[in-house]
Design a protein around this motif. Structure first.
Motif, PDB file in Angstrom:
ATOM      1  N   VAL A  83       7.749  -0.516  -1.737  1.00  0.00           N
ATOM      2  CA  VAL A  83       6.436  -0.297  -1.671  1.00  0.00           C
ATOM      3  C   VAL A  83       5.590  -1.042  -2.814  1.00  0.00           C
ATOM      4  CG1 VAL A  83       4.770   1.543  -1.498  1.00  0.00           C
ATOM      5  CG2 VAL A  83       6.890   1.941  -0.445  1.00  0.00           C
ATOM      6  N   PHE A  84       4.582  -1.675  -2.409  1.00  0.00           N
ATOM      7  CA  PHE A  84       3.727  -2.166  -3.610  1.00  0.00           C
ATOM      8  C   PHE A  84       2.490  -1.607  -3.601  1.00  0.00           C
ATOM      9  CE2 PHE A  84       6.927  -5.252  -2.487  1.00  0.00           C
ATOM     10  CZ  PHE A  84       7.449  -5.580  -3.837  1.00  0.00           C
ATOM     11  N   GLU A  85       1.963  -1.088  -4.577  1.00  0.00           N
ATOM     12  CA  GLU A  85       0.800  -0.357  -4.527  1.00  0.00           C
ATOM     13  C   GLU A  85      -0.120  -0.646  -5.746  1.00  0.00           C
ATOM     14  OE1 GLU A  85      -1.160   2.294  -2.745  1.00  0.00           O
ATOM     15  OE2 GLU A  85      -2.282   1.912  -4.702  1.00  0.00           O
ATOM     16  N   SER A  86      -1.175  -0.999  -5.420  1.00  0.00           N
ATOM     17  CA  SER A  86      -2.237  -1.501  -6.596  1.00  0.00           C
ATOM     18  C   SER A  86      -2.534  -0.477  -7.545  1.00  0.00           C
ATOM     19  CB  SER A  86      -3.450  -1.977  -5.997  1.00  0.00           C
ATOM     20  OG  SER A  86      -4.408  -1.158  -5.194  1.00  0.00           O
ATOM     21  N   ARG A  87      -2.626   0.965  -7.284  1.00  0.00           N
ATOM     22  CA  ARG A  87      -2.918   1.760  -8.374  1.00  0.00           C
ATOM     23  C   ARG A  87      -1.591   2.184  -9.118  1.00  0.00           C
ATOM     24  NH1 ARG A  87      -5.072   6.607  -4.578  1.00  0.00           N
ATOM     25  NH2 ARG A  87      -3.368   6.272  -3.540  1.00  0.00           N
ATOM     26  N   GLU A  88      -1.929   2.766 -10.187  1.00  0.00           N
ATOM     27  CA  GLU A  88      -0.868   3.474 -11.113  1.00  0.00           C
ATOM     28  C   GLU A  88      -0.195   4.470 -10.113  1.00  0.00           C
ATOM     29  OE1 GLU A  88      -1.913   5.580 -14.514  1.00  0.00           O
ATOM     30  OE2 GLU A  88      -4.050   5.439 -13.874  1.00  0.00           O
ATOM     31  N   ASP A  89       0.790   4.791 -10.599  1.00  0.00           N
ATOM     32  CA  ASP A  89       1.572   6.069  -9.846  1.00  0.00           C
ATOM     33  C   ASP A  89       0.557   7.396  -9.983  1.00  0.00           C
ATOM     34  OD1 ASP A  89       3.122   8.013  -9.006  1.00  0.00           O
ATOM     35  OD2 ASP A  89       5.008   7.294 -10.077  1.00  0.00           O
ATOM     36  N   LEU A 135       9.860   1.900  -5.495  1.00  0.00           N
ATOM     37  CA  LEU A 135       8.467   2.068  -5.521  1.00  0.00           C
ATOM     38  C   LEU A 135       7.826   1.123  -6.615  1.00  0.00           C
ATOM     39  CD1 LEU A 135       7.691   5.704  -4.906  1.00  0.00           C
ATOM     40  CD2 LEU A 135       7.995   4.097  -3.245  1.00  0.00           C
ATOM     41  N   ASN A 136       6.793   0.325  -6.332  1.00  0.00           N
ATOM     42  CA  ASN A 136       6.289  -0.499  -7.464  1.00  0.00           C
ATOM     43  C   ASN A 136       4.705  -0.209  -7.636  1.00  0.00           C
ATOM     44  OD1 ASN A 136       8.734  -2.806  -7.772  1.00  0.00           O
ATOM     45  ND2 ASN A 136       8.135  -2.577  -5.577  1.00  0.00           N
ATOM     46  N   PHE A 137       4.305   0.376  -8.606  1.00  0.00           N
ATOM     47  CA  PHE A 137       2.813   0.608  -8.777  1.00  0.00           C
ATOM     48  C   PHE A 137       2.677  -0.498  -9.604  1.00  0.00           C
ATOM     49  CE2 PHE A 137       5.206   4.542  -8.222  1.00  0.00           C
ATOM     50  CZ  PHE A 137       4.472   5.088  -7.021  1.00  0.00           C
ATOM     51  N   ASP A 138       0.919  -0.696  -9.739  1.00  0.00           N
ATOM     52  CA  ASP A 138       0.257  -1.702 -10.427  1.00  0.00           C
ATOM     53  C   ASP A 138       0.608  -2.969  -9.869  1.00  0.00           C
ATOM     54  OD1 ASP A 138      -1.313  -2.918 -12.548  1.00  0.00           O
ATOM     55  OD2 ASP A 138       0.091  -2.731 -13.782  1.00  0.00           O
ATOM     56  N   HIS A 139       0.675  -2.958  -8.546  1.00  0.00           N
ATOM     57  CA  HIS A 139       1.279  -4.425  -7.870  1.00  0.00           C
ATOM     58  C   HIS A 139      -0.194  -4.616  -6.937  1.00  0.00           C
ATOM     59  CE1 HIS A 139       4.935  -4.325  -9.937  1.00  0.00           C
ATOM     60  NE2 HIS A 139       5.238  -5.601  -9.318  1.00  0.00           N
ATOM     61  N   LYS A 140      -0.951  -5.334  -7.071  1.00  0.00           N
ATOM     62  CA  LYS A 140      -2.093  -5.505  -6.389  1.00  0.00           C
ATOM     63  C   LYS A 140      -1.702  -6.839  -5.373  1.00  0.00           C
ATOM     64  CE  LYS A 140      -7.008  -6.361  -6.012  1.00  0.00           C
ATOM     65  NZ  LYS A 140      -7.943  -4.988  -5.646  1.00  0.00           N
ATOM     66  N   LEU A 141      -1.850  -6.928  -4.155  1.00  0.00           N
ATOM     67  CA  LEU A 141      -1.590  -8.090  -3.492  1.00  0.00           C
ATOM     68  C   LEU A 141      -2.697  -8.761  -3.591  1.00  0.00           C
ATOM     69  CD1 LEU A 141       0.390  -9.271  -1.045  1.00  0.00           C
ATOM     70  CD2 LEU A 141      -1.773  -8.736   0.153  1.00  0.00           C
ATOM     71  N   GLN A 142      -2.650  -9.978  -3.821  1.00  0.00           N
ATOM     72  CA  GLN A 142      -3.602 -10.825  -3.967  1.00  0.00           C
ATOM     73  C   GLN A 142      -3.741 -11.991  -3.078  1.00  0.00           C
ATOM     74  OE1 GLN A 142      -3.416 -14.011  -7.236  1.00  0.00           O
ATOM     75  NE2 GLN A 142      -5.522 -12.880  -7.967  1.00  0.00           N
ATOM     76  N   ASP A 143      -2.578 -12.679  -2.448  1.00  0.00           N
ATOM     77  CA  ASP A 143      -2.500 -13.467  -1.390  1.00  0.00           C
ATOM     78  C   ASP A 143      -0.978 -13.402  -0.741  1.00  0.00           C
ATOM     79  OD1 ASP A 143      -3.433 -15.502   0.156  1.00  0.00           O
ATOM     80  OD2 ASP A 143      -3.346 -17.030  -1.415  1.00  0.00           O
ATOM     81  N   TRP A 144      -0.919 -13.909   0.512  1.00  0.00           N
ATOM     82  CA  TRP A 144       0.303 -14.061   1.030  1.00  0.00           C
ATOM     83  C   TRP A 144       0.254 -14.888   2.087  1.00  0.00           C
ATOM     84  CZ3 TRP A 144       1.665 -12.450   6.122  1.00  0.00           C
ATOM     85  CH2 TRP A 144       0.684 -12.091   6.859  1.00  0.00           C
ATOM     86  N   SER A 145       1.476 -15.649   2.563  1.00  0.00           N
ATOM     87  CA  SER A 145       1.623 -16.344   3.371  1.00  0.00           C
ATOM     88  C   SER A 145       2.521 -15.923   4.644  1.00  0.00           C
ATOM     89  CB  SER A 145       2.052 -17.435   2.663  1.00  0.00           C
ATOM     90  OG  SER A 145       3.378 -18.264   3.784  1.00  0.00           O
ATOM     91  N   GLY A 178       0.684  -1.245  -0.136  1.00  0.00           N
ATOM     92  CA  GLY A 178       0.041   0.151  -0.175  1.00  0.00           C
ATOM     93  C   GLY A 178       0.853   1.253   0.084  1.00  0.00           C
ATOM     94  N   GLY A 179       0.808   2.026  -1.075  1.00  0.00           N
ATOM     95  CA  GLY A 179       1.441   3.366  -1.094  1.00  0.00           C
ATOM     96  C   GLY A 179       0.543   4.555  -0.925  1.00  0.00           C
ATOM     97  N   VAL A 235      -7.015  11.136 -10.077  1.00  0.00           N
ATOM     98  CA  VAL A 235      -6.877  10.377  -8.879  1.00  0.00           C
ATOM     99  C   VAL A 235      -7.957   9.978  -8.071  1.00  0.00           C
ATOM    100  CG1 VAL A 235      -5.324  10.335  -6.740  1.00  0.00           C
ATOM    101  CG2 VAL A 235      -4.656  11.567  -8.765  1.00  0.00           C
ATOM    102  N   LYS A 236      -8.328   8.604  -8.283  1.00  0.00           N
ATOM    103  CA  LYS A 236      -9.574   8.227  -7.429  1.00  0.00           C
ATOM    104  C   LYS A 236      -9.241   8.026  -5.814  1.00  0.00           C
ATOM    105  CE  LYS A 236     -11.229   5.316 -10.784  1.00  0.00           C
ATOM    106  NZ  LYS A 236     -11.224   3.745 -11.113  1.00  0.00           N
ATOM    107  N   GLY A 237     -10.057   8.213  -5.036  1.00  0.00           N
ATOM    108  CA  GLY A 237     -10.009   7.890  -3.715  1.00  0.00           C
ATOM    109  C   GLY A 237     -11.040   8.727  -2.762  1.00  0.00           C
ATOM    110  N   ARG A 238     -10.451   9.047  -1.531  1.00  0.00           N
ATOM    111  CA  ARG A 238     -11.353   9.561  -0.563  1.00  0.00           C
ATOM    112  C   ARG A 238     -11.095  11.005  -0.373  1.00  0.00           C
ATOM    113  NH1 ARG A 238     -10.539   5.685   4.296  1.00  0.00           N
ATOM    114  NH2 ARG A 238      -8.136   5.807   3.295  1.00  0.00           N
TER     115      ARG A 238
END
Ligand code: FAD
Length: 391
Positions: free
Chosen positions: A42-48, A136-146, A21-22, A55-58
């Motif tokens: 950093v792994f952020e699901s949105r683009e930069d 920073l890594n954008f367009d990386h959506k966490l799907q699963d983790w162990s 989450g970025g 910019v979508k958001g709250r």
């Protein structure tokens, strides 16, 4: 820093931190970890968002206060952000007849700041990038983790997957955290989530003749007991007005005329300032958004993973402390890292021990202020008390 792998591997030597989450807290946290000299990604699901057109958001702007500023100061960002904020020394209460009465937040020199969310997020990302040991890594959506292996699976917008392993996973992925989902499967993890009956909608009040339409150094409030509207100033001399109201009430208003009728009845002084035509349209631009309060404990799993920011404690926005508390999480964690010499098993346990009660207190205060802002500030007794206390 971290290895993207087709196949997971355990042959790692250097301790690395993955911040998932970025957003506001993730970006600031990356600065904290990088400043400590740790390798952080950093792994952020949105683009930069620095390149995105929309910019979508709250909320468009937020109130930054002391605890948030302390954390920004720690990474050398306080002055930069404060210089782009607008001080708000008091609440300005708008009564039905248009009368405005200020209620100061504290002493004369004290204030909170209205800051632009997107700009703050962009600046924090840019600051994180100045560290050679941060990526920073954008367009990386966490799907699963162990939790056992510290292995995460990210999915990209083209459908490809990446497996990433880290020594410490920091879940800063917001109120609907994908990291937190794994916590829910574990024994002795406490979790509660409450949606309040109110939703919120943002409306813009434009400048008039190039100037703010209302006094800028205030957080304007139209308290109407069961609902309210607030307005915070922006650098472009607009105000962002936020209407908080039960969903049932939002849904009763279905035509432009009904919007005007409602504002005439409840916020008449705001109509010429927002503009009747804009109101008729803007009210229907986006549906009202829900607000959730999330409490959980503990915030960590072993020496592998820790939750911070809204992922650990989403709070209702009425106390203006969600982001501020998330920023404070970063500074508290950093202090404990120092105290325990970065021994992650000890650090994570201590972090949960000291931070859970404080964050739960913020959540309770926010829920209390939900009533305070829309109803209590209205009462003559409250205004009298503030006057007598001279605060
Ligand atoms: P977020 O800002 O939600 O960021 C989470 C990030 O994680 C996002 O960038 C998201 O894209 C990313 N993400 C999500 N899922 C994944 C995934 N699976 N993989 C990778 N990335 C992912 N707080 C204040 O202090 N003051 C205020 O005045 C204030 N006003 C508010 C007004 C409103 C109307 C609302 C709704 C909130 C307000 N808040 C305020 C609260 C504040 O917005 C939050 O506390 C703050 O945004 C939390 O930051 P965060 O980084 O933890 O989460």
């Amino acid at each position: 820093v971290l290895n993207a792998m087709e196949e997971p591997s355990d042959n790692r030597q250097k301790k690395v931190v993955a911040v998932v989450g970025g957003g506001l807290v993730g970006a600031l946290n990356a600065c904290f970890f990088a400043k400590r000299g740790l390798d952080v990604e950093v792994f952020e699901s949105r683009e930069d968002i620095r390149q995105a057109k929309v910019v979508k958001g709250r909320s468009i702007n937020l109130a930054l206060s002391h605890r948030g500023r302390q954390a920004l100061k720690h990474v050398g960002m306080e002055e930069k952000i404060v210089s782009q904020g607008i001080p708000m020394h008091a609440r300005m209460i708008h009564s039905l007849n248009g009368k405005q009465s200020p209620i100061p937040y504290g002493k004369k020199s004290q204030y909170i700041l209205s800051v632009d969310r997107a700009n703050l997020n962009k600046q924090l990302l840019t600051e994180a990038e100045t560290y050679p040991n941060a990526k920073l890594n954008f367009d990386h959506k966490l799907q699963d983790w162990s939790a056992e292996k510290g292995l995460m699976t990210f999915v990209r917008s083209d459908g490809t997957k990446e497996h990433i392993q880290a020594d410490l996973i920091v879940g800063c992925d917001g109120a609907f955290s994908a990291i937190r989902k794994q916590f829910l499967r574990r024994s002795r993890f406490n979790y509660s989530q409450t949606y309040i009956p109110h939703g919120y909608m943002e409306l813009t009040m434009p400048p008039i003749n190039g100037e703010f339409a209302m006094k800028p150094n205030y957080l304007h409030i139209w308290p109407r007991n069961t609902f309210m509207m607030i307005a915070l100033p922006n650098l472009d001399k607009t105000f962002t007005c936020t209407l908080f109201m039960p969903f049932d009430e939002f849904e009763k208003i279905t035509t432009g005329d009904q919007v005007i009728e409602f504002f005439q009845k409840c916020f008449p002084d705001s109509i010429p300032l927002i503009g009747a035509d804009a109101l008729r349209e803007d009210y229907f631009r986006l549906p009202a958004q829900a607000m959730v309060s999330v409490k959980c404990s503990p915030y960590h799993i072993g020496d592998k993973c820790v939750l911070m920011g809204d992922a650990a404690h989403a709070v209702v926005p009425f106390y203006g402390q969600g982001m501020n508390a998330g920023f404070e999480d970063c500074i508290v964690f950093d202090e404990i890292m120092e105290q325990f010499n970065e021994d992650l098993a000890a650090v994570l346990a201590e972090y949960s021990r000291v931070r859970v009660p404080d964050d739960h207190a913020i959540a309770d205060l926010a829920m209390y202020n939900y009533v305070e802002m829309r109803a209590h500030v209205n009462s003559k007794w409250f205004l009298f008390r503030k006057h007598v206390d001279n605060i």
